[in-house]
Enzyme design. Structure first.
Site, PDB file in Angstrom:
ATOM      1  N   ASN A   8     -11.141  -2.819  -4.848  1.00 17.97           N
ATOM      2  CA  ASN A   8     -10.443  -1.831  -5.678  1.00 17.97           C
ATOM      3  C   ASN A   8     -11.149  -1.510  -7.003  1.00 17.97           C
ATOM      4  OD1 ASN A   8      -7.166  -2.927  -4.539  1.00 17.97           O
ATOM      5  ND2 ASN A   8      -8.300  -1.108  -3.901  1.00 17.97           N
ATOM      6  N   ASP A  27       0.829  -1.215   0.000  1.00 16.24           N
ATOM      7  CA  ASP A  27       0.000   0.000   0.000  1.00 16.24           C
ATOM      8  C   ASP A  27       0.860   1.260   0.000  1.00 16.24           C
ATOM      9  OD1 ASP A  27      -2.411   1.331  -0.033  1.00 16.24           O
ATOM     10  OD2 ASP A  27      -2.576   1.417   2.145  1.00 16.24           O
TER      11      ASP A  27
END
Ligand code: IPE
Ligand code: IPE
Ligand code: MG
Length: 247
Positions: free
Chosen positions: A69, A21
């Site tokens: 996502n 991330d």
């Protein structure tokens, strides 16, 4: 004779998973588009694979795209798909040369036919390799994984090949992703947030968690080694007392 202190003199996790991330913030900090961050993140993927091989890690599992996502702007999703295709095309031969077995975990049916074929070809090419197992989680969700396993078990009950009384943790585990790999030892998240974001919910039951502020494109060999060194310092008790596990 000089003594060589190898990297292996520490306790190395057998199975490491990483929530990669921080690409977007890395790019934004440099006045670039989020997409530029994803492109830079590819280099960290390469470094983490080579570091894992060097360290003798048996299985490396990378979270590349979550089932959530898809909610990102269409253009970002599309770039991520193109990038996935590009990286597979460019890197899979190298993985094969390094005896890495490659697999994708997640619901690939939502990807384009072209990408699905590329994934299948990459998995087939490396299927018999005996070195590290590299699993890339794409359109993956931890809840999806558990539901998927539950469906298979339910089907077996429905067609009388399994009785409800015989369902154990091992039964369900057998149908979850990563079932044939060593237990997850270490789960790393880069990017400064302290959450699992629907990653390996079932598999992370007793994993050691390691959170770092380092943004994914900055996660280099030294940063990975720091996580492994930190794992070496942990005392894993699995429900027992400290005294018990020291015996
Ligand atoms: C991780 O980086 C990559 C993916 C989720 C595909 P992000 O894109 O989430 O980066 P941040 O968290 O916005 O910085
Ligand atoms: C987790 O990152 C998913 C991947 C790294 C692929 P996100 O950036 O999507 O997680 P949240 O939304 O901040 O929880
Ligand atoms: Mg993020």
């Amino acid at each position: 004779m000089t003594e060589v202190i190898t990297e292996n003199s520490i306790k190395v996790p057998q199975h490491v998973a990483i929530i990669m991330d921080g690409n977007g913030r890395w790019a934004q900090q440099r006045g670039k588009s989020r997409v530029a961050g994803h492109k830079s993140g590819v280099e960290s993927v390469r470094t983490s694979v080579s570091t894992a091989i060097k360290q003798g890690i048996k299985a490396l599992t990378l979270f590349a795209f979550s089932s959530e996502n898809w909610q990102r702007p269409e253009q970002e999703v599309s770039v991520l798909m193109d990038l996935f295709m590009f990286v597979l095309t460019r890197e899979v031969k190298k993985l094969h040369k390094n005896d890495v077995r490659f697999q994708v975990i997640g619901d690939v049916s939502r990807f384009s036919d072209k990408l699905q074929k590329k994934i299948k070809d990459s998995e087939d090419l490396t299927a018999n390799n005996k070195g590290m197992v590299l699993s890339v989680a794409a359109n993956y969700g931890g809840r999806w994984d558990i539901v998927n396993a539950a469906k298979i078990v339910a089907e077996k009950v429905a067609n009388n090949t399994l009785s409800v009384d015989d369902i154990t943790e091992d039964t369900l585990n057998e149908y979850t992703s990563l079932a044939n790999l060593p237990e997850l030892d270490l789960l790393i998240r880069t990017g400064g947030d302290f959450r699992i974001s629907n990653f390996l919910l079932w598999q992370a039951a007793y994993a050691e968690l390691y959170f770092t502020d380092t943004l994914w494109p900055d996660f280099d060999e030294e940063a990975f080694n720091a996580a492994i060194n930190c794992f070496d310092q942990r005392e894993r008790r699995f429900g027992q007392t400290g005294e018990q596990v020291k015996i």
